[in-house]
Design a protein around this motif. Sequence first.
Motif, PDB file in Angstrom:
ATOM      1  N   VAL A 103      46.832  16.384  21.185  1.00  0.00           N
ATOM      2  CA  VAL A 103      47.482  17.597  21.680  1.00  0.00           C
ATOM      3  C   VAL A 103      48.910  17.246  22.086  1.00  0.00           C
ATOM      4  N   PRO A 104      49.925  17.775  21.399  1.00  0.00           N
ATOM      5  CA  PRO A 104      51.309  17.416  21.706  1.00  0.00           C
ATOM      6  C   PRO A 104      51.717  17.871  23.109  1.00  0.00           C
ATOM      7  N   PHE A 105      52.442  17.013  23.807  1.00  0.00           N
ATOM      8  CA  PHE A 105      52.940  17.322  25.147  1.00  0.00           C
ATOM      9  C   PHE A 105      53.751  18.616  25.160  1.00  0.00           C
ATOM     10  N   VAL A 106      54.604  18.799  24.154  1.00  0.00           N
ATOM     11  CA  VAL A 106      55.488  19.956  24.150  1.00  0.00           C
ATOM     12  C   VAL A 106      54.702  21.269  24.028  1.00  0.00           C
ATOM     13  N   LEU A 107      53.558  21.238  23.325  1.00  0.00           N
ATOM     14  CA  LEU A 107      52.734  22.452  23.221  1.00  0.00           C
ATOM     15  C   LEU A 107      52.015  22.750  24.533  1.00  0.00           C
ATOM     16  N   VAL A 108      51.586  21.719  25.221  1.00  0.00           N
ATOM     17  CA  VAL A 108      50.950  21.925  26.532  1.00  0.00           C
ATOM     18  C   VAL A 108      51.958  22.525  27.502  1.00  0.00           C
ATOM     19  N   LEU A 109      53.176  21.976  27.506  1.00  0.00           N
ATOM     20  CA  LEU A 109      54.216  22.479  28.403  1.00  0.00           C
ATOM     21  C   LEU A 109      54.595  23.919  28.042  1.00  0.00           C
ATOM     22  N   THR A 110      54.696  24.212  26.746  1.00  0.00           N
ATOM     23  CA  THR A 110      54.985  25.577  26.295  1.00  0.00           C
ATOM     24  C   THR A 110      53.921  26.544  26.780  1.00  0.00           C
ATOM     25  N   THR A 111      52.669  26.131  26.687  1.00  0.00           N
ATOM     26  CA  THR A 111      51.558  26.981  27.124  1.00  0.00           C
ATOM     27  C   THR A 111      51.631  27.254  28.623  1.00  0.00           C
ATOM     28  N   PHE A 112      51.910  26.221  29.406  1.00  0.00           N
ATOM     29  CA  PHE A 112      52.068  26.404  30.852  1.00  0.00           C
ATOM     30  C   PHE A 112      53.188  27.402  31.157  1.00  0.00           C
ATOM     31  N   ALA A 113      54.317  27.232  30.469  1.00  0.00           N
ATOM     32  CA  ALA A 113      55.467  28.116  30.711  1.00  0.00           C
ATOM     33  C   ALA A 113      55.134  29.565  30.376  1.00  0.00           C
ATOM     34  N   LEU A 114      54.472  29.781  29.239  1.00  0.00           N
ATOM     35  CA  LEU A 114      54.137  31.136  28.828  1.00  0.00           C
ATOM     36  C   LEU A 114      53.108  31.773  29.758  1.00  0.00           C
ATOM     37  N   LEU A 115      52.147  30.994  30.216  1.00  0.00           N
ATOM     38  CA  LEU A 115      51.155  31.525  31.158  1.00  0.00           C
ATOM     39  C   LEU A 115      51.828  31.947  32.466  1.00  0.00           C
ATOM     40  N   LEU A 116      52.712  31.106  32.981  1.00  0.00           N
ATOM     41  CA  LEU A 116      53.409  31.436  34.224  1.00  0.00           C
ATOM     42  C   LEU A 116      54.340  32.637  34.045  1.00  0.00           C
ATOM     43  N   ALA A 117      54.939  32.764  32.852  1.00  0.00           N
ATOM     44  CA  ALA A 117      55.876  33.853  32.601  1.00  0.00           C
ATOM     45  C   ALA A 117      55.220  35.226  32.622  1.00  0.00           C
ATOM     46  N   GLN A 118      53.896  35.264  32.510  1.00  0.00           N
ATOM     47  CA  GLN A 118      53.193  36.556  32.527  1.00  0.00           C
ATOM     48  C   GLN A 118      53.069  37.126  33.938  1.00  0.00           C
ATOM     49  N   PHE A 119      53.388  36.308  34.934  1.00  0.00           N
ATOM     50  CA  PHE A 119      53.411  36.788  36.321  1.00  0.00           C
ATOM     51  C   PHE A 119      54.837  37.226  36.644  1.00  0.00           C
ATOM     52  N   ARG A 120      55.003  38.486  37.033  1.00  0.00           N
ATOM     53  CA  ARG A 120      56.341  39.022  37.259  1.00  0.00           C
ATOM     54  C   ARG A 120      57.117  38.229  38.306  1.00  0.00           C
ATOM     55  N   VAL A 121      56.421  37.729  39.320  1.00  0.00           N
ATOM     56  CA  VAL A 121      57.104  36.988  40.371  1.00  0.00           C
ATOM     57  C   VAL A 121      57.763  35.728  39.814  1.00  0.00           C
ATOM     58  N   VAL A 122      57.169  35.155  38.758  1.00  0.00           N
ATOM     59  CA  VAL A 122      57.753  33.978  38.087  1.00  0.00           C
ATOM     60  C   VAL A 122      58.765  34.427  37.043  1.00  0.00           C
ATOM     61  N   ASN A 123      58.402  35.440  36.267  1.00  0.00           N
ATOM     62  CA  ASN A 123      59.238  35.944  35.190  1.00  0.00           C
ATOM     63  C   ASN A 123      60.611  36.397  35.692  1.00  0.00           C
ATOM     64  N   LYS A 124      60.667  36.867  36.910  1.00  0.00           N
ATOM     65  CA  LYS A 124      61.917  37.395  37.467  1.00  0.00           C
ATOM     66  C   LYS A 124      62.657  36.392  38.353  1.00  0.00           C
ATOM     67  N   LEU A 125      62.216  35.147  38.393  1.00  0.00           N
ATOM     68  CA  LEU A 125      62.906  34.147  39.208  1.00  0.00           C
ATOM     69  C   LEU A 125      64.355  33.997  38.762  1.00  0.00           C
ATOM     70  N   ARG A 126      65.255  34.003  39.696  1.00  0.00           N
ATOM     71  CA  ARG A 126      66.669  33.893  39.384  1.00  0.00           C
ATOM     72  C   ARG A 126      67.060  32.438  39.122  1.00  0.00           C
ATOM     73  N   GLY A 127      67.898  32.253  38.133  1.00  0.00           N
ATOM     74  CA  GLY A 127      68.424  30.922  37.849  1.00  0.00           C
ATOM     75  C   GLY A 127      67.767  30.192  36.708  1.00  0.00           C
ATOM     76  N   SER A 128      66.664  30.712  36.184  1.00  0.00           N
ATOM     77  CA  SER A 128      65.948  29.976  35.134  1.00  0.00           C
ATOM     78  C   SER A 128      66.785  29.859  33.863  1.00  0.00           C
ATOM     79  N   ARG A 129      67.456  30.944  33.480  1.00  0.00           N
ATOM     80  CA  ARG A 129      68.282  30.887  32.266  1.00  0.00           C
ATOM     81  C   ARG A 129      69.520  30.025  32.494  1.00  0.00           C
ATOM     82  N   LEU A 130      70.140  30.162  33.648  1.00  0.00           N
ATOM     83  CA  LEU A 130      71.334  29.391  33.972  1.00  0.00           C
ATOM     84  C   LEU A 130      71.064  27.891  33.911  1.00  0.00           C
TER      85      LEU A 130
END
Length: 385
Positions: A244-271
């Motif tokens: 299981v590639p590390f980058v796919l595990v990390l991608t999955t974690f990021a996408l799961l967290l992004a489904q929570f609005r409180v995480v999705n709207k965190l300021r500074g992530s794009r910057l």
Amino acid sequence: MTDTIFILFVLCLNVIICEWLSKKPGFRHIGTALLVIILTAIEANVGLVPTTETPVYESIFNYGAPFSLFLLLLSVNLKDLRRAGLPMLTMFLVGSVGTIIGVFVSVWAFAAPQTVGNLYYALAGMFTGTYIGGGINFHAVALHYGVSKVGNLFVAATAADNIMTALWMVATLSIPRILQRRFPRPQTQPQPTSGSVDLLTSETSADVFSDSETMNPNDLAILLALGLGCIFLSKQIAAIVTGVPFVLVLTTFALLLAQFRVVNKLRGSRLLGLFGIYIFLAVIGAYCDIVTLLHDGRLAIVLFGMILLLVLIHAVIVFGVGALFRQDWAILGIASQANIGGATSALALARSLNRPDLQLPAVLVGSLGNAIGTYLGILVAEILQ
């Protein structure tokens, strides 16, 4: 100069210079990302920074780049996809299939194992990722297969990709208008769900890609805790679950967290994510041997030929299927641009075509591409390997 502080100073200074240059005529279409690679490559080849692996380079590859990719994926909330509209979603997925078919055909047509070399399968995966999603996926696949450390190959691929992206923007600006004049189609508008009409404004879709964010120490602490924690967990899981590639595990974690609005709207992530990617690209530039790259011009030509063929196949499939089902030509162009150029260029295309109703759908399907691009890129690479 191998001092860690000096190297970091130069890399950060390069981002400042390239951000400034990217706003000047003549450099605007090159973009900060490619400028950072080129400038650092020049500095490395004249001896200002090392061209070989150093602790600071290794740390950026192992932690800085994954952390930045993680942060950029936090903006992908799949719940919003219902606002994109079925025609846009359908044609984007058709375009994704067209990209995969195009990749396999181009690998065969250009005899990639012989003309590109041993990492041809990784390049195929990178092209799959970027022409379904975008730069996030391109870099994630490159990081997984170690292409990022093969400076000349990575720079040649990046240059060919940038040229194709610019050409395809011109093409998707022209093709829908020409087809609309020759074969008029009714303009389909996506139907938002109740209470979401405000999300279809150009202001909202523009804000998605703003580089300016206001954040406080709490925002920064949360982002650091989430990113570092998920990188640690992903490395543990990848070590335990073989294959299981590390980058796919990390991608999955990021996408799961992004489904929570409180995480999705965190300021500074794009910057923070963009800055980290620029530093990562600067290190890639440092690994580039310019003399060898210029001497081996054939590689860049082969890579551009592969990209050109796969994009043409993608286009034939998107516009062919769209014509068969009498879809709005603008939707086809924007869906294709979301595949080839990513969400940002799809948004720019919707504006250029005077379709404010398609601006947010363009952003949303581009985000879907970011969500699935790395998975499909690694899948294609593993099939070819």
